[in-house]
Each structure stands twice: as C-alpha cells, then as structure tokens.
Design an enzyme around this catalytic site. Structure first.
Site, PDB file in Angstrom:
ATOM      1  N   ARG A   2       0.815  -1.227   0.000  1.00 27.05           N
ATOM      2  CA  ARG A   2       0.000   0.000   0.000  1.00 27.05           C
ATOM      3  C   ARG A   2       0.849   1.279   0.000  1.00 27.05           C
ATOM      4  O   ARG A   2       0.589   2.184  -0.806  1.00 27.05           O
ATOM      5  CB  ARG A   2      -0.979  -0.030   1.178  1.00 27.05           C
ATOM      6  CG  ARG A   2      -2.087  -1.077   1.011  1.00 27.05           C
ATOM      7  CD  ARG A   2      -2.927  -1.177   2.255  1.00 27.05           C
ATOM      8  NE  ARG A   2      -2.115  -1.569   3.408  1.00 27.05           N
ATOM      9  CZ  ARG A   2      -2.518  -1.485   4.680  1.00 27.05           C
ATOM     10  NH1 ARG A   2      -3.710  -0.992   4.947  1.00 27.05           N
ATOM     11  NH2 ARG A   2      -1.740  -1.873   5.663  1.00 27.05           N
ATOM     12  N   ASN A  20      -6.488  -2.913   1.446  1.00 29.58           N
ATOM     13  CA  ASN A  20      -6.535  -4.372   1.543  1.00 29.58           C
ATOM     14  C   ASN A  20      -7.983  -4.817   1.455  1.00 29.58           C
ATOM     15  O   ASN A  20      -8.873  -4.186   2.028  1.00 29.58           O
ATOM     16  CB  ASN A  20      -5.968  -4.845   2.883  1.00 29.58           C
ATOM     17  CG  ASN A  20      -4.456  -4.723   2.953  1.00 29.58           C
ATOM     18  OD1 ASN A  20      -3.779  -4.754   1.939  1.00 29.58           O
ATOM     19  ND2 ASN A  20      -3.939  -4.586   4.159  1.00 29.58           N
TER      20      ASN A  20
END
Length: 725
Positions: A2, A20
C-alpha cells in the site's frame, strides 16, 4: 504494497485509493498515466512484495483528485495471506545506531520493509488491530509517521518507539555482561526464545548441553555480520548470499577448525550459522563489541560468536510466553530476558543448506512461512496432516499450498497442542475449511489419529509416495513421475519397513517398482537408535554373524542378538544402511540424536570413491552386500570406508534409477526422503544422473525429510478429489 502504491500514484499524478480486501490489494486509479502505473507495479515493487497476478478492469471516470490509503474492506472469502517475518533492514539499522534518531538503541525499531509479520498477526487483513501491536497506542510522533505517505514507516503495522512501544525486561548491558561472564541467557525474540551463550567458551557450551539435556546435537551459531563468518566458518559464495537474505535462515557451512568450542558441533565438519535479524540481536553484539560509535564496526569482523538455539527443553515446543519462560527455562538460563510484545505464533529459525547448485531446506519456518507454494491450478481445500516426526501441516486454497512452520515430533501433549493450534490458525487466517484430509498409512502416528478424528473424507497416502509427490507438486510435474525415496522409515503397502524405494507416482496413485535388498531389523524401532544392531544385521547378511560378539564385546546383548537375527523383521531403508556402515567402521554404536551416525559418516568424506563391484543390481533390487563386506574388513580406515560407502552408494543408486528411467522412457527423476539431506549424496547422485542424460529434481521449497510430507499428501488428495468427482 500500500505505501508503495501510494508513492507510485502520487509520482504519476493519479487519483484514487489503495486498500486491503479479501482478495488481495485493491487499487483504483484515475488519470493519464495508468499504463505506466500498471507497468511500474511489477517493475518497481519493493523487495518484500510478492505479486502473484494483476487483474485489471476499466471503470467510469469520476473526476477524483488526490490519492489515499483507504481502510481495509471486510467481507467475502479471504484470498490474501499474512507476510512472512523479515530481517531488520539497513535503513532501520542506521536509525538504531544514530544518536540523533528517536529510535536510537531501541530494540523494536521497524519499518514497512522489515520486522515481524507472521509471528505477531492473529488474523487478516494484516492491519495493526489484528496484530500483537494492538495494545500499543501510537505516540504523536509515531502517529505522524504512520499517517505520512512520505515517511518510510507509513502504515508500518509494528511501528513503535521508546515512548509508546514494547520494552525489554533487562538492559542490554546486563545481557552483554552475562554473556561475557560465561553465563547462559534466554532471550525473547521474534518467533520464540533463544538460549544464548559464548560459542567459543567450552565450559558455557557444555553447561548448556547438560542443562538442556542435549548431548551432542549441533547448536546454531550467530555471528555479528557477514565479515565475521570467516573467523568461524569457510563459507561458499552461495552460502554467503543465502545467510544474508531477508529471511535470515540458519545456513549450514564448513566449520573453521579450532575456532569454536568443541561441543558446538561434535564430530561434524559443517555447522549452522545465522546473522542477527532482530534489532535486539544487533544491540547485543554492539554491547559485546564495547559499544563503539559510528558504523564502521558493523562491517568489521567481530571476535564474538553466540550459540543461538531454540528454547524448547525436552523436545517440547518453542517457548513464547514470558511466564512460561520463567517456569520452563529457570533451570537452564542464568538470565531470562523478556519483553511485553506478545508472540502470537511460534516459529523456529529456518535451517537451510546449498546442494546441487541451489538452496535446500532442512527446516522451513521463520522467514518463509506462510509464503505459499503455487500448485499450478485450482483445486478443493485439502488438509495434509504430515507425519509423526518433523511434523508440518499443509492447507490448500485455490491454486496455493500453505505449508506450516516446523512443529516438531508429535511425542508430547504440548507439541500436539501446538499442532492443533497451528491447524486452527492456518484455517482462520486463510478463511478456509478443509473438504478433504490426507494422512500417512501408519495408524500409530499421532497425525493419523488426528486425521481420523475429523469428520471429513480421508485419503491415506503411502509415506514414500508423499515424499515424491511433494517434489512433483513444487516442480509442477504432471503425468507419471519416477522417483527414488530414500529415508529412515515409512510404512509400506505390504506393512513392511520401507526406506529405499523406487516408485512411480501418477495422480493419486503410486506403485513400487524397485527397492534396496532388505536387511534384518533386529529390535525393530530400537535399531534406529542403536546402529550396532544394524551392523549385526549386516554381518549376518555377509555370512559373518559369528564375529559380532567379538566386534561388539562391550555390548552384552550383541552375542544374544545374533541368534535372533534370522527371525527379525526386515527393512529396505537406506537410513539403516547408513547406520550399519557407521557401526561397522567403529564410528558410532549408539545415537544421541536422529541421524547422528549418518552425519558423522558424511563428515569424514573429502572425495567419494567408488568400490568396483560394490553393488549388485538384479530385477530392480539394489544390493549393497559386497560393499558391506568391505566395510566389515578388520582394520579398514574410517575415512577411507566413509568415502567408499558414499561413492559406491552414489554409483549404485544412479545405475538403479537410470535403468528404470530407460525402461520407462522418462527423463525427470524425483529424489526425496531424509537421506537427501546428506549433501555428498544429493550432489553426487544429481551429477551422476545428469551425466546419463537425466534431470534430477530435488525438494527446494520444502524439506526433503518428513517436514515436506504434508505437501505431498495434500497434492495427492487434491488429485484424488478431482478424479472422485
């Protein structure tokens, strides 16, 4: 991923978000550089990232601005997994020893590119609330770093500092003082406690052996940095590369004579070495080096070497809890060092070596678990329960197989509890429930009894077929696979003791097409612990049974055993042949740990030598009786005998396998079983088969020993399920 995705999107001027979700990492981007973004996802991915697939679909533009990391999405079946633990990165190491850093000398410094993952995570997605860090509220400085997309610790879930994070129970100076004084220190680490002492101090190492009741099994040795390896070992280039990987395994390499205490690895030529992988390890070596300033010391060879062995007395599971450590390690360690960050999942250090041109596992755990093995195609969810010794379990999900960390021998209630906890945890974090269970044929294995207790269809897989199926699965071999399974023991289809088998594994079925000539197995299972019994069996086989009493005069049972050899069960095990050779050469009559006789026999080999006419091959039965007769000759030199044994073994096995391969018209050959942990055998046999135009396949992603059986069981059960449907 990320933080990396955020930085990439910002650099390319794209709007959107990353988060996620159950399937993996979800990214939505909007802008003119989407193709460049997609290409850079793979080309520039961070070192610890693993991208299995990128699925891309167009969306309607919404005119968004800016890019954010969004909260994780719940719902749906989980298709992601927890990352493996990773060693401390160089940037964090710089912070650790920088007086200007707020992480100066802090033993829990970490960032997005390093630190504990699997061992501190109870559930997916991998977010702080699902980890052992949930109870540590971030201080304002750590909160800013966690939220700042330009900070290296942006969304680093284990992030903490001396203000808000975990704390040690003892100062580093106290640990260093205890080690310098020759004491034994129990240190809480990433996946459990280590027992540490000065590896150069024979009194300290011998005391550790006495207190841990570990008579001779080799200890792993931790050194300060790669430059320090050369003080204590003679590493090959591939071993240097492997030991410095982010996974930081223990790596077997040749010992430098006279540098470590004799009790570190008695009678062995190779030992296990590892580098520091947690900040605490680096701080201990820093203290032992006299707390030097600057960074030069980090690249200089240091004189200290430390035993770093798992803290698990009496064959029990690795100690992970503070109170458990104070109770179970009080009689072993002079100082017990804990901290208040919980270890949620036990994980031993992985153990690896280099053989036949690549890395191989002896034990797969921290740093590699739970990285999946790609099976090449989807299938039902299957649980492979493994064996009784060196137990692991495997759960499959879709096209992936998740092999657990090393659990151990299922001989104690504590280990069985750990075994069940491991299965439950894997099922929870993978969000799966097995449809089918696969186990060994042996009804007395604790793993088999566990499998039988589950209300699931049960597939029973022969021990040696599972060894070969594991290799076929990781190499994605389809169709019939010819293989040699060489180990100590496994229950055969006929109820016999197998261990030197030539087999064809095809789909969910297996067929034995050859084996080693059976030897008597006097005393049954006791023969594995007492190699002199296999020597008596060898003497009987070569017609010299009457010499056993004089040869083993210091063993009162030897004379009586001779008369019972004819009625003893038999075995085709190559492992027991190693034991017979070691005892005939006077090397070892009793074993203090599994495989000791074979390891000490291997340690004597400089260059394998083939004995002419040392074996007989007839009807796919390989007979080494002529070799045993030479090893039994009075006065034979141990080293010469060890080299003849290995060289003749390699030649005989290669001829045996090549003959079957030619008849079957196959090229690839799987080589499995615990005997392939012997580097001389694995490399020699691989070279000999390659010279005959064959392609030997070794276990690379799981151990060749029983630690890899669960993968083979699961792979065969998946195929069985497909055919049953």
């Amino acid at each position: 991923m990320r933080p990396f995705v955020f930085g990439l999107a910002e650099r390319l001027g794209l709007a959107g978000f990353v988060c996620n979700d159950a399937e993996g990492v979800a990214i939505e981007v909007e802008g003119r550089a989407i193709d460049a973004f997609a290409a850079a996802l793979r080309a520039e991915a961070p070192p610890l990232a693993r991208i299995d697939a990128v699925e891309r679909r167009p969306l309607h533009a919404c005119g968004g601005t800016g890019f954010v990391i969004a909260a994780s999405r719940d719902g749906g079946a989980v298709a992601t997994a927890i990352p493996a633990d990773a060693a401390m990165c160089e940037s964090c190491l710089d912070d650790l020893f920088d007086p200007a850093s707020r992480f100066y000398l802090y033993p829990f410094v970490t960032c997005t590119q390093c630190g504990p993952r699997f061992t501190i995570t109870r559930a997916v997605p991998y977010d702080r609330p699902n980890t052992a860090m949930a109870g540590f509220a971030l201080c304002p400085d750590c909160e800013r770093a966690y939220r700042d997309p330009h900070d290296r610790r942006f969304h680093a879930e284990p992030l903490a500092c001396p203000i808000c994070g975990p704390k040690l129970s003892s100062p580093i100076a106290a640990i260093g003082a205890a080690l310098r004084a020759g004491q034994i220190v129990a240190v809480k680490g990433i996946g459990g406690f280590h027992l540490m002492c000065d590896a150069r101090n024979e009194d300290s190492v011998a005391a550790l052996r006495r207190r841990k009741s570990r008579d001779a099994k080799p200890f792993a040795v931790m050194v300060a940095n790669p430059a320090s390896l050369d003080r204590f070992a003679i590493p090959e280039a591939a071993e240097r590369t492997l030991i410095a990987a982010p996974s930081r395994p223990i790596v077997l390499m040749r010992l430098r004579p006279g540098t470590l205490a004799p009790s570190v690895a008695p009678s062995l030529a190779r030992g296990g070495f590892l580098l520091p992988y947690a900040p605490l390890h680096h701080l201990i070596f820093h203290d032992l080096a006299g707390r030097p300033e600057g960074r030069d010391w980090r690249d200089q060879a240091q004189p200290m070497a430390l035993i770093a062995t798992s803290a698990n007395p009496g064959g029990e599971p690795l100690v992970v809890e503070d109170e458990e450590a104070r109770h179970r390690l009080a009689g072993i360690a002079d100082l017990i060092v804990t901290h208040d960050r919980p270890i949620l999942i036990r994980a031993d250090d992985s153990v690896m070596g280099i053989a036949a041109g690549g890395p191989v596992f002896l034990r797969r755990a921290r740093g590699f678990v739970p990285d999946p093995i790609d099976l090449g195609g989807d299938g039902p969810c299957v649980l492979g329960v493994g064996a009784h010794l060196k137990a692991t379990v495997t759960l499959t999900r879709g096209r992936e197989a998740f092999v657990s960390q090393h659990i151990g021998d299922l001989d104690t209630a504590e280990t069985l509890r750990f075994y069940r906890e491991t299965i439950a945890h894997l099922a929870r974090v993978l969000d799966v429930s097995p449809e089918i269970v696969a186990c060994d044929l042996h009804s007395d294995y604790a793993s088999t009894r566990y499998a039988e207790s589950l209300d699931r269809p049960l597939v029973r897989v022969q021990h040696h077929a599972a060894h070969l199926a594991a290799i076929a699965a990781e190499h994605r071999q389809t169709g019939p696979v010819l293989g040699a399974a060489l180990d100590g023991h496994g229950l055969g289809d006929d109820g016999g003791n197998w261990g030197g088998e030539l087999m064809i594994v095809e789909g969910a079925s297996w067929r034995r097409i050859g084996h080693l000539r059976p030897l008597a197995l006097p005393g049954g299972d006791r023969a594995a612990r007492e190699p002199w019994r296999m020597a008596v069996a060898a003497l009987y086989a070569i017609g010299q049974a009457e010499s056993a009493a004089a040869r083993f005069a210091d063993i009162p049972l030897a004379a009586a055993l001779v008369g019972r050899v004819a009625s003893a069960p038999t075995t085709t095990s190559l492992g027991r042949l190693f034991d017979a050779a070691a005892a005939l050469l006077g090397l070892r009559t009793h074993q203090e740990y599994e495989g000791q006789a074979a390891m000490e026999l291997e340690a004597l080999v400089s260059e394998p030598q083939q004995l002419p006419d040392g074996y007989v091959l007839a009807d796919d039965v390989l007979d080494f009786t002529p070799l045993l007769a030479v090893l039994a000759a009075p006065g034979i030199d141990r080293r010469a005998g060890a080299e003849l044994f290995h060289g003749t073994l390699i030649a005989g096995l290669a001829a045996w396998i090549a003959q079957a391969a030619a008849r079957l018209g196959t090229n690839a050959v799987a080589l499995g079983g615990g005997c392939l942990m012997n580097r001389v055998l694995a490399e020699g046999l691989s070279v000999a088969l390659a010279r005959q135009g064959l392609s030997p396949l070794l276990a690379r992603q799981v151990p060749c020993n029983d630690g890899g059986l669960s993968l083979g069981q699961a792979a065969m059960a998946r195929i069985w399920a497909g055919s049953a449907r």
